[in-house]
Design an enzyme around this catalytic site. Structure first.
Site, PDB file in Angstrom:
ATOM      1  CG  ASP A   1      34.451  -8.976  26.273  1.00  0.00           C
ATOM      2  OD1 ASP A   1      33.987  -7.878  25.913  1.00  0.00           O
ATOM      3  OD2 ASP A   1      33.855  -9.730  27.047  1.00  0.00           O
TER       4      ASP A   1
ATOM      5  CG  ASP B   1      28.581 -10.848  29.456  1.00  0.00           C
ATOM      6  OD1 ASP B   1      29.348 -11.008  28.501  1.00  0.00           O
ATOM      7  OD2 ASP B   1      28.686  -9.903  30.265  1.00  0.00           O
TER       8      ASP B   1
END
Length: 395
Positions: A247, A293
């Site tokens: 990320d 997520d």
């Protein structure tokens, strides 16, 4: 019934790669009309208050839709994993789980797929890439919705309507009996749920409505957490740690992930209107959270719940503490995003809290070695099968 784990770990890994790609804009706003010319300089105080209430409602809805599938999927994973290991024992095969190599290679696979999609978007345009990804994800979503709808129908409809399950089995003859290659079991609840799920998917493809998107996405999230073959805590830590680096690099180091996420539109996110009080369900401006997520941290929480049950039946200490940590990490993500008015990669905040929380509990309880020694295989494999396995030689 054949467990969905069967020959599915690599397929599930590919699904998770698709989810990981959509993490660059996990908590942000989208406008499906593309009209952002309006300004707020001349808004009245009343409009400002309504806007703040709308934003609060949107963020609250996202948080609820994030924690609900984690809670449901984690508890359902106990029976799912147990069934897989029991069936593996009966069929004399190894239960299918994600290996250490799988979780270590995950960021590499995700990066390769991300760069490939970025190149395709630049070369042939996002329309064709969108069509391919949407078709794949919607097909998975239909299967997930059928499963969730069938469970709901099974609770609502009387047994006289549901009846007994149907079963299809594919076997192969051997000199010592038969080998079950494939077995599929379903009920009338599945038959009722299938056309409903297909109609929902068609409605989504035609309208891209946020409610249809959420039904597909949340069903996929619950199913993904329930069936994630994550066997050990250290594998979960490796998976989240690798995605943490993934990320940071692709969001802050390049424009690749942001470009892909902005150009692809598939039900791998949950949405809620940012102007719900004004436009209701017909809103075109949404706050969003990527399913990656939810599913990826959720798989770790499901593993921790199974570890809790191995410690003591009915215990949920590690799960509860980490569940609260996830909730606080999500609030922190929203707070930072709202303060700086910039999209935030949620795993940047979720990974540390989801790893620190169980490690802290284990350290305080003196169970660090027990946490790292835990595996689903040692817990859910039938005892008779474990006794037949050769014991390691003592050095």
């Amino acid at each position: 019934m054949l467990s969905p784990f069967r020959n599915g770990a690599q397929h599930l890994l590919f699904c998770l790669i698709c989810l990981a790609i959509f993490q660059s804009l996990p908590v942000t706003a989208t406008n499906t009309t593309g009209d952002d010319s309006q300004t707020t300089q001349n808004n009245t105080a009343e409009n400002d208050n309504n806007q703040q209430r709308d934003i609060f409602i949107a963020y609250a809805a996202l948080v609820i839709m994030a924690i609900a599938p984690i809670y449901i999927g984690a508890w359902r994973s106990i029976s799912c994993v147990r069934a897989e290991f029991v069936q593996a024992s009966e069929m004399k095969r190894k239960a299918e789980t994600l290996s250490q190599a799988d979780v270590l290679q995950f960021p590499i696979y995700a990066s390769a797929m991300l760069v490939g999609m970025y190149a395709l978007i630049k070369v042939i345009g996002p329309e064709y890439v969108n069509m391919l990804v949407t078709t794949y994800i919607v097909a998975l979503g239909i299967a997930a919705v059928v499963r969730i709808f069938s469970v709901i129908l099974g609770c609502v409809l009387p047994q006289s309507i549901i009846g007994f399950p149907y079963s299809f089995r594919l076997t192969r003859a051997k000199s010592e009996g038969t080998d079950v290659i494939f077995e599929f079991e379903f009920t009338k609840a599945h038959l009722i749920a299938l056309p409903l799920s297909i109609m929902l998917a068609v409605f989504y493809v035609i309208t891209k409505h946020w409610i249809a998107n959420n039904v597909l996405g949340l069903s996929f999230a619950i199913t993904g957490i329930e069936f994630m073959p994550l066997d050990k805590f250290q594998y979960g830590a490796m998976l989240l740690g690798g995605l943490f680096v993934y990320d940071i690099f692709w969001v802050f180091g390049t424009d690749v992930m942001v470009t892909v996420a902005k150009n692809l539109d598939a039900p791998v996110k949950i949405l809620f209107p940012r102007d719900f009080l004004e436009n209701g369900i017909f809103s075109t401006e949404h706050a969003m959270l990527g399913l990656g997520d939810i599913v990826l941290p959720g798989a770790l929480l499901a593993l921790l719940l199974r570890f809790d049950h191995s410690r003591r039946e009915g215990s949920s200490l590690y799960f509860n503490v980490t569940f609260v940590a996830y909730f606080l990490g999500l609030l922190l993500t929203i707070l930072v995003m709202h303060t700086f008015q910039a999209a935030q990669p949620a795993l940047l905040y979720l990974v540390p809290v989801c790893l620190i929380a169980p490690l802290s509990v284990a350290l305080i309880a003196g169970e660090m070695s027990k946490l790292f020694a835990y595996s689903d295989e040692s817990t859910f494999t039938p005892k008779q099968e474990q006794q037949l396995q050769p014991k390691p030689k003592e050095s």
